[in-house]
Enzyme design. Structure first.
Site, short mmCIF file in Angstrom:
data_model
loop_
_atom_site.label_atom_id
_atom_site.label_comp_id
_atom_site.label_asym_id
_atom_site.label_seq_id
_atom_site.Cartn_x
_atom_site.Cartn_y
_atom_site.Cartn_z
N LYS A 120 -10.45 -2.25 1.40
CA LYS A 120 -10.37 -3.75 0.75
C LYS A 120 -11.95 -4.05 1.41
O LYS A 120 -12.58 -4.74 0.69
CB LYS A 120 -9.35 -4.52 1.14
CG LYS A 120 -8.02 -4.21 0.45
CD LYS A 120 -6.89 -4.89 0.99
CE LYS A 120 -5.60 -4.63 0.15
NZ LYS A 120 -4.27 -5.05 0.85
N GLN A 176 -1.99 -8.09 5.67
CA GLN A 176 -1.62 -6.98 5.30
C GLN A 176 -0.07 -6.93 5.68
O GLN A 176 0.36 -6.83 6.74
CB GLN A 176 -2.60 -6.02 5.92
CG GLN A 176 -2.19 -4.60 5.40
CD GLN A 176 -2.53 -4.35 3.76
OE1 GLN A 176 -3.46 -4.72 3.53
NE2 GLN A 176 -1.82 -3.64 3.10
N ASP A 213 -3.92 -13.14 -2.53
CA ASP A 213 -2.83 -12.29 -2.94
C ASP A 213 -1.88 -12.76 -3.55
O ASP A 213 -1.00 -12.18 -4.40
CB ASP A 213 -2.22 -11.65 -1.52
CG ASP A 213 -2.51 -10.22 -1.05
OD1 ASP A 213 -2.90 -9.84 -2.02
OD2 ASP A 213 -2.18 -9.96 0.26
#
Ligand code: NDP
Length: 292
Positions: free
Chosen positions: A53, A97, A120
Protein backbone atom coordinates in the site's frame (compact mmCIF):
# COMPACT_ATOMS: atom_id res chain seq x y z
CA UNK A 1 -13.42 -22.98 -24.63
CA UNK A 2 -11.05 -21.11 -22.38
CA UNK A 3 -12.21 -18.07 -20.43
CA UNK A 4 -10.94 -14.57 -21.03
CA UNK A 5 -8.63 -13.62 -18.20
CA UNK A 6 -9.37 -10.33 -16.48
CA UNK A 7 -5.90 -8.94 -15.78
CA UNK A 8 -6.06 -6.94 -12.55
CA UNK A 9 -2.49 -5.68 -12.88
CA UNK A 10 -3.15 -4.17 -16.30
CA UNK A 11 -6.42 -2.54 -15.22
CA UNK A 12 -4.82 -1.26 -12.01
CA UNK A 13 -2.02 0.36 -14.04
CA UNK A 14 -4.55 2.16 -16.25
CA UNK A 15 -6.63 3.37 -13.31
CA UNK A 16 -3.52 4.47 -11.39
CA UNK A 17 -2.42 6.64 -14.31
CA UNK A 18 -5.69 8.53 -13.99
CA UNK A 19 -5.29 8.75 -10.22
CA UNK A 20 -1.75 10.13 -10.58
CA UNK A 21 -3.20 12.97 -12.67
CA UNK A 22 -5.71 13.72 -9.90
CA UNK A 23 -2.87 13.74 -7.34
CA UNK A 24 -0.94 16.16 -9.56
CA UNK A 25 -3.96 18.44 -9.89
CA UNK A 26 -4.29 18.53 -6.10
CA UNK A 27 -0.59 19.29 -5.68
CA UNK A 28 -0.93 22.16 -8.13
CA UNK A 29 -3.51 23.59 -5.74
CA UNK A 30 -1.18 23.22 -2.77
CA UNK A 31 -2.61 19.98 -1.41
CA UNK A 32 -0.51 16.83 -1.11
CA UNK A 33 -2.95 13.92 -0.68
CA UNK A 34 -1.83 11.85 2.30
CA UNK A 35 -2.71 8.44 3.70
CA UNK A 36 -1.78 7.34 7.23
CA UNK A 37 -1.38 3.59 7.71
CA UNK A 38 -1.31 2.05 11.18
CA UNK A 39 0.10 -1.45 11.66
CA UNK A 40 0.02 -3.18 15.02
CA UNK A 41 1.95 -6.41 15.60
CA UNK A 42 4.21 -8.48 13.43
CA UNK A 43 1.78 -10.48 11.27
CA UNK A 44 3.91 -11.14 8.15
CA UNK A 45 0.96 -11.03 5.70
CA UNK A 46 -0.19 -7.68 7.15
CA UNK A 47 3.34 -6.32 6.85
CA UNK A 48 3.40 -7.25 3.14
CA UNK A 49 -0.03 -5.65 2.54
CA UNK A 50 1.09 -2.44 4.25
CA UNK A 51 4.35 -2.38 2.31
CA UNK A 52 2.43 -2.75 -0.96
CA UNK A 53 0.00 0.00 0.00
CA UNK A 54 2.81 2.39 0.92
CA UNK A 55 4.68 1.63 -2.33
CA UNK A 56 1.52 2.21 -4.39
CA UNK A 57 1.00 5.59 -2.67
CA UNK A 58 4.51 6.76 -3.51
CA UNK A 59 4.13 5.83 -7.18
CA UNK A 60 0.82 7.66 -7.51
CA UNK A 61 1.82 10.90 -5.82
CA UNK A 62 0.07 10.18 -2.53
CA UNK A 63 2.14 10.86 0.59
CA UNK A 64 2.11 7.94 3.01
CA UNK A 65 2.73 8.01 6.73
CA UNK A 66 3.38 4.65 8.33
CA UNK A 67 2.96 4.00 12.03
CA UNK A 68 4.29 0.67 13.28
CA UNK A 69 3.39 -0.55 16.74
CA UNK A 70 4.60 -3.62 18.61
CA UNK A 71 2.15 -6.47 19.29
CA UNK A 72 1.86 -5.56 23.00
CA UNK A 73 1.00 -1.89 22.39
CA UNK A 74 -1.90 -0.61 24.50
CA UNK A 75 -5.10 0.13 22.61
CA UNK A 76 -5.13 3.64 24.16
CA UNK A 77 -1.84 4.43 22.40
CA UNK A 78 -3.31 3.60 19.01
CA UNK A 79 -6.53 5.49 19.80
CA UNK A 80 -4.46 8.55 20.73
CA UNK A 81 -2.61 8.36 17.40
CA UNK A 82 -5.92 8.09 15.52
CA UNK A 83 -7.23 11.18 17.37
CA UNK A 84 -4.07 13.07 16.39
CA UNK A 85 -4.42 12.02 12.73
CA UNK A 86 -8.14 12.91 12.73
CA UNK A 87 -7.20 16.44 13.75
CA UNK A 88 -4.36 16.78 11.24
CA UNK A 89 -5.52 18.74 8.17
CA UNK A 90 -2.61 17.38 6.16
CA UNK A 91 -3.87 13.78 6.51
CA UNK A 92 -6.80 12.82 4.27
CA UNK A 93 -7.09 9.07 4.79
CA UNK A 94 -6.49 6.83 7.81
CA UNK A 95 -6.24 3.07 7.61
CA UNK A 96 -5.75 0.56 10.41
CA UNK A 97 -4.47 -2.72 9.02
CA UNK A 98 -6.54 -5.69 10.19
CA UNK A 99 -6.37 -8.04 11.98
CA UNK A 100 -5.48 -6.27 15.21
CA UNK A 101 -3.97 -8.18 18.17
CA UNK A 102 -6.43 -10.03 20.40
CA UNK A 103 -6.41 -7.47 23.20
CA UNK A 104 -7.81 -4.83 20.81
CA UNK A 105 -11.48 -4.10 20.24
CA UNK A 106 -11.30 -3.78 16.44
CA UNK A 107 -14.78 -2.22 16.16
CA UNK A 108 -13.89 0.45 18.68
CA UNK A 109 -10.65 1.27 16.87
CA UNK A 110 -12.37 1.49 13.47
CA UNK A 111 -15.12 3.70 14.92
CA UNK A 112 -12.45 6.05 16.26
CA UNK A 113 -11.40 6.99 12.72
CA UNK A 114 -13.14 10.12 11.47
CA UNK A 115 -15.81 8.96 8.97
CA UNK A 116 -14.51 11.60 6.53
CA UNK A 117 -11.03 10.01 6.59
CA UNK A 118 -12.21 6.37 6.71
CA UNK A 119 -10.82 5.37 3.31
CA UNK A 120 -11.39 1.66 4.01
CA UNK A 121 -15.11 2.39 4.42
CA UNK A 122 -15.42 0.28 7.59
CA UNK A 123 -16.84 2.95 9.94
CA UNK A 124 -20.46 2.21 10.91
CA UNK A 125 -21.54 5.58 9.55
CA UNK A 126 -20.04 4.77 6.16
CA UNK A 127 -21.42 1.23 6.19
CA UNK A 128 -24.86 2.72 6.84
CA UNK A 129 -24.43 5.25 4.03
CA UNK A 130 -23.52 2.43 1.63
CA UNK A 131 -26.54 0.40 2.75
CA UNK A 132 -28.76 3.40 2.05
CA UNK A 133 -27.32 3.69 -1.46
CA UNK A 134 -25.49 6.93 -0.63
CA UNK A 135 -21.89 5.75 -0.27
CA UNK A 136 -19.20 8.08 1.06
CA UNK A 137 -16.31 5.60 0.89
CA UNK A 138 -16.79 2.22 -0.78
CA UNK A 139 -14.73 -0.59 0.80
CA UNK A 140 -11.72 -1.09 -1.46
CA UNK A 141 -12.05 -4.75 -2.45
CA UNK A 142 -15.69 -4.67 -3.60
CA UNK A 143 -15.02 -1.27 -5.16
CA UNK A 144 -12.18 -2.83 -7.15
CA UNK A 145 -14.42 -5.70 -8.24
CA UNK A 146 -17.05 -3.23 -9.48
CA UNK A 147 -14.37 -1.45 -11.52
CA UNK A 148 -13.28 -4.78 -13.00
CA UNK A 149 -16.85 -5.64 -14.02
CA UNK A 150 -17.28 -2.17 -15.50
CA UNK A 151 -14.03 -2.43 -17.48
CA UNK A 152 -15.39 -5.53 -19.22
CA UNK A 153 -18.93 -4.16 -19.62
CA UNK A 154 -20.33 -7.14 -17.74
CA UNK A 155 -24.12 -6.65 -17.66
CA UNK A 156 -25.32 -6.22 -14.08
CA UNK A 157 -28.98 -5.25 -14.42
CA UNK A 158 -31.05 -8.35 -13.72
CA UNK A 159 -27.95 -10.57 -13.61
CA UNK A 160 -27.98 -13.53 -11.25
CA UNK A 161 -25.09 -12.86 -8.87
CA UNK A 162 -23.91 -15.33 -6.27
CA UNK A 163 -21.44 -14.16 -3.64
CA UNK A 164 -19.78 -16.82 -1.51
CA UNK A 165 -18.77 -15.19 1.79
CA UNK A 166 -20.61 -12.65 3.95
CA UNK A 167 -17.82 -10.72 5.68
CA UNK A 168 -18.18 -7.04 6.49
CA UNK A 169 -15.17 -6.16 4.34
CA UNK A 170 -15.98 -8.13 1.19
CA UNK A 171 -19.18 -10.18 0.92
CA UNK A 172 -21.73 -7.78 2.42
CA UNK A 173 -20.57 -4.55 0.74
CA UNK A 174 -20.17 -6.49 -2.52
CA UNK A 175 -23.82 -7.52 -2.29
CA UNK A 176 -24.96 -3.94 -1.60
CA UNK A 177 -23.03 -2.55 -4.57
CA UNK A 178 -24.39 -5.16 -6.97
CA UNK A 179 -27.89 -4.73 -5.62
CA UNK A 180 -27.58 -1.00 -6.27
CA UNK A 181 -26.91 -1.91 -9.91
CA UNK A 182 -30.13 -3.97 -9.98
CA UNK A 183 -28.51 -7.41 -9.97
CA UNK A 184 -30.35 -10.26 -8.29
CA UNK A 185 -28.02 -11.12 -5.44
CA UNK A 186 -27.66 -14.34 -3.44
CA UNK A 187 -25.18 -14.50 -0.57
CA UNK A 188 -23.85 -17.91 0.48
CA UNK A 189 -21.87 -18.68 3.63
CA UNK A 190 -20.64 -21.60 5.70
CA UNK A 191 -24.17 -22.66 6.64
CA UNK A 192 -25.60 -22.55 3.12
CA UNK A 193 -27.04 -25.85 1.93
CA UNK A 194 -25.87 -27.20 -1.43
CA UNK A 195 -23.45 -24.45 -2.41
CA UNK A 196 -23.08 -25.79 -5.95
CA UNK A 197 -26.84 -25.45 -6.54
CA UNK A 198 -26.44 -21.71 -6.02
CA UNK A 199 -23.11 -21.19 -7.78
CA UNK A 200 -24.29 -23.04 -10.92
CA UNK A 201 -27.06 -20.46 -11.37
CA UNK A 202 -24.70 -17.52 -11.26
CA UNK A 203 -24.08 -15.26 -14.25
CA UNK A 204 -21.55 -13.59 -11.97
CA UNK A 205 -19.88 -15.58 -9.21
CA UNK A 206 -17.82 -13.83 -6.54
CA UNK A 207 -15.77 -16.09 -4.26
CA UNK A 208 -14.63 -14.46 -1.00
CA UNK A 209 -14.13 -17.33 1.40
CA UNK A 210 -10.45 -17.98 2.15
CA UNK A 211 -10.43 -21.70 1.22
CA UNK A 212 -8.01 -22.74 -1.49
CA UNK A 213 -9.60 -23.87 -4.77
CA UNK A 214 -12.97 -24.72 -3.19
CA UNK A 215 -14.96 -23.56 -6.26
CA UNK A 216 -14.34 -26.07 -9.03
CA UNK A 217 -15.26 -25.94 -12.71
CA UNK A 218 -18.31 -28.17 -12.23
CA UNK A 219 -19.80 -25.55 -9.86
CA UNK A 220 -19.73 -22.84 -12.52
CA UNK A 221 -22.34 -21.96 -15.14
CA UNK A 222 -20.84 -22.10 -18.65
CA UNK A 223 -19.85 -18.61 -19.76
CA UNK A 224 -20.16 -17.07 -16.28
CA UNK A 225 -18.01 -14.23 -14.99
CA UNK A 226 -15.94 -15.55 -12.08
CA UNK A 227 -14.35 -13.10 -9.64
CA UNK A 228 -11.90 -14.73 -7.25
CA UNK A 229 -11.27 -12.57 -4.19
CA UNK A 230 -9.63 -15.31 -2.11
CA UNK A 231 -5.94 -15.25 -1.28
CA UNK A 232 -4.64 -18.54 0.07
CA UNK A 233 -1.23 -20.08 0.42
CA UNK A 234 -1.07 -23.62 -0.96
CA UNK A 235 0.12 -26.07 1.66
CA UNK A 236 1.00 -29.12 -0.37
CA UNK A 237 1.61 -30.35 -3.89
CA UNK A 238 4.12 -29.04 -6.41
CA UNK A 239 2.96 -25.44 -5.82
CA UNK A 240 3.31 -25.52 -2.03
CA UNK A 241 3.97 -22.03 -0.69
CA UNK A 242 2.49 -20.31 -3.75
CA UNK A 243 -0.66 -18.19 -3.67
CA UNK A 244 -3.98 -19.38 -5.04
CA UNK A 245 -7.57 -18.21 -4.95
CA UNK A 246 -10.83 -19.74 -3.73
CA UNK A 247 -11.46 -20.87 -7.29
CA UNK A 248 -9.72 -23.85 -8.86
CA UNK A 249 -8.44 -21.81 -11.78
CA UNK A 250 -7.43 -24.78 -13.94
CA UNK A 251 -10.89 -26.37 -14.04
CA UNK A 252 -12.81 -23.08 -13.84
CA UNK A 253 -11.14 -21.45 -16.83
CA UNK A 254 -12.55 -24.14 -19.14
CA UNK A 255 -16.11 -23.30 -18.12
CA UNK A 256 -16.20 -19.58 -17.26
CA UNK A 257 -16.46 -16.83 -19.86
CA UNK A 258 -14.38 -14.35 -17.89
CA UNK A 259 -12.20 -15.06 -14.87
CA UNK A 260 -9.81 -13.24 -12.55
CA UNK A 261 -6.50 -14.93 -11.70
CA UNK A 262 -4.82 -15.12 -8.28
CA UNK A 263 -2.41 -13.45 -7.94
CA UNK A 264 -2.85 -10.56 -10.37
CA UNK A 265 -6.62 -10.23 -10.20
CA UNK A 266 -8.59 -8.49 -7.48
CA UNK A 267 -5.56 -7.79 -5.25
CA UNK A 268 -4.00 -4.99 -7.33
CA UNK A 269 -7.41 -3.38 -7.76
CA UNK A 270 -8.01 -3.36 -3.98
CA UNK A 271 -4.91 -1.22 -3.45
CA UNK A 272 -5.83 0.97 -6.41
CA UNK A 273 -9.23 1.79 -4.92
CA UNK A 274 -7.58 2.67 -1.62
CA UNK A 275 -5.65 5.31 -3.53
CA UNK A 276 -8.87 6.41 -5.24
CA UNK A 277 -10.61 6.81 -1.88
CA UNK A 278 -7.68 8.80 -0.47
CA UNK A 279 -7.72 11.16 -3.45
CA UNK A 280 -11.49 11.49 -3.13
CA UNK A 281 -11.06 12.45 0.53
CA UNK A 282 -8.41 15.04 -0.33
CA UNK A 283 -10.54 16.50 -3.14
CA UNK A 284 -13.58 16.77 -0.85
CA UNK A 285 -11.49 18.41 1.83
CA UNK A 286 -10.14 20.97 -0.64
CA UNK A 287 -13.62 21.68 -2.02
CA UNK A 288 -14.97 22.19 1.50
CA UNK A 289 -12.15 24.60 2.34
CA UNK A 290 -12.60 26.54 -0.89
CA UNK A 291 -16.30 26.91 -0.07
CA UNK A 292 -15.21 28.52 3.16
P1 NDP B 1 -13.80 -13.99 6.33
O1 NDP B 1 -13.10 -15.14 6.96
O2 NDP B 1 -14.13 -12.78 7.13
O3 NDP B 1 -15.15 -14.53 5.68
C1 NDP B 1 -15.19 -15.72 4.98
C2 NDP B 1 -16.60 -16.03 4.58
O4 NDP B 1 -16.61 -17.28 3.90
C3 NDP B 1 -17.56 -16.15 5.76
O5 NDP B 1 -18.75 -15.47 5.47
C4 NDP B 1 -17.80 -17.65 5.87
O6 NDP B 1 -19.10 -18.01 6.31
C5 NDP B 1 -17.66 -18.08 4.43
N1 NDP B 1 -17.32 -19.51 4.34
C6 NDP B 1 -16.39 -20.20 5.04
N2 NDP B 1 -16.40 -21.49 4.69
C7 NDP B 1 -17.36 -21.62 3.74
C8 NDP B 1 -17.85 -22.71 2.99
N3 NDP B 1 -17.37 -23.93 3.14
N4 NDP B 1 -18.85 -22.49 2.11
C9 NDP B 1 -19.36 -21.26 1.94
N5 NDP B 1 -18.92 -20.18 2.62
C10 NDP B 1 -17.94 -20.35 3.51
O7 NDP B 1 -12.90 -13.61 5.06
P2 NDP B 1 -12.79 -12.25 4.22
O8 NDP B 1 -14.09 -11.90 3.61
O9 NDP B 1 -12.05 -11.24 5.01
O10 NDP B 1 -11.80 -12.73 3.06
C11 NDP B 1 -12.15 -13.79 2.20
C12 NDP B 1 -10.95 -14.13 1.33
O11 NDP B 1 -10.62 -12.99 0.55
C13 NDP B 1 -9.68 -14.47 2.10
O12 NDP B 1 -8.94 -15.41 1.36
C14 NDP B 1 -8.91 -13.16 2.12
O13 NDP B 1 -7.52 -13.35 2.23
C15 NDP B 1 -9.27 -12.62 0.77
N6 NDP B 1 -9.20 -11.17 0.66
C16 NDP B 1 -8.64 -10.70 -0.49
C17 NDP B 1 -8.56 -9.37 -0.72
C18 NDP B 1 -7.98 -8.90 -2.01
O14 NDP B 1 -7.62 -7.76 -2.12
N7 NDP B 1 -7.90 -9.76 -3.03
C19 NDP B 1 -9.03 -8.37 0.27
C20 NDP B 1 -9.72 -8.97 1.39
C21 NDP B 1 -9.77 -10.33 1.57
P3 NDP B 1 -19.63 -17.67 7.81
O15 NDP B 1 -19.94 -16.21 7.80
O16 NDP B 1 -20.81 -18.53 7.94
O17 NDP B 1 -18.49 -18.01 8.74
Amino acid sequence: MSAKILDGNALAATVRERLALRAKALSAQGVTPALAVILVGGDPASAVYVRNKVAACEKTGVRSLKFDYAEDTAQATVLAKIAELNADDNVHGILVQLPLPRHFDADLVLEAISPTKDVDGFHAENVGALAQGKPRFIPCTPYGVMEMLKSENVPLKGAEVVIVGRSNIVGKPMALLLLAQSATVTICHSQSRDLAFHTRRADILVAAVGRAKMITGDMIKPGATVIDVGINRQVDGPNAGKLCGDVDFESAKNVAGLITPVPGGVGPMTITMLLANTLEAAERDLAARQKG
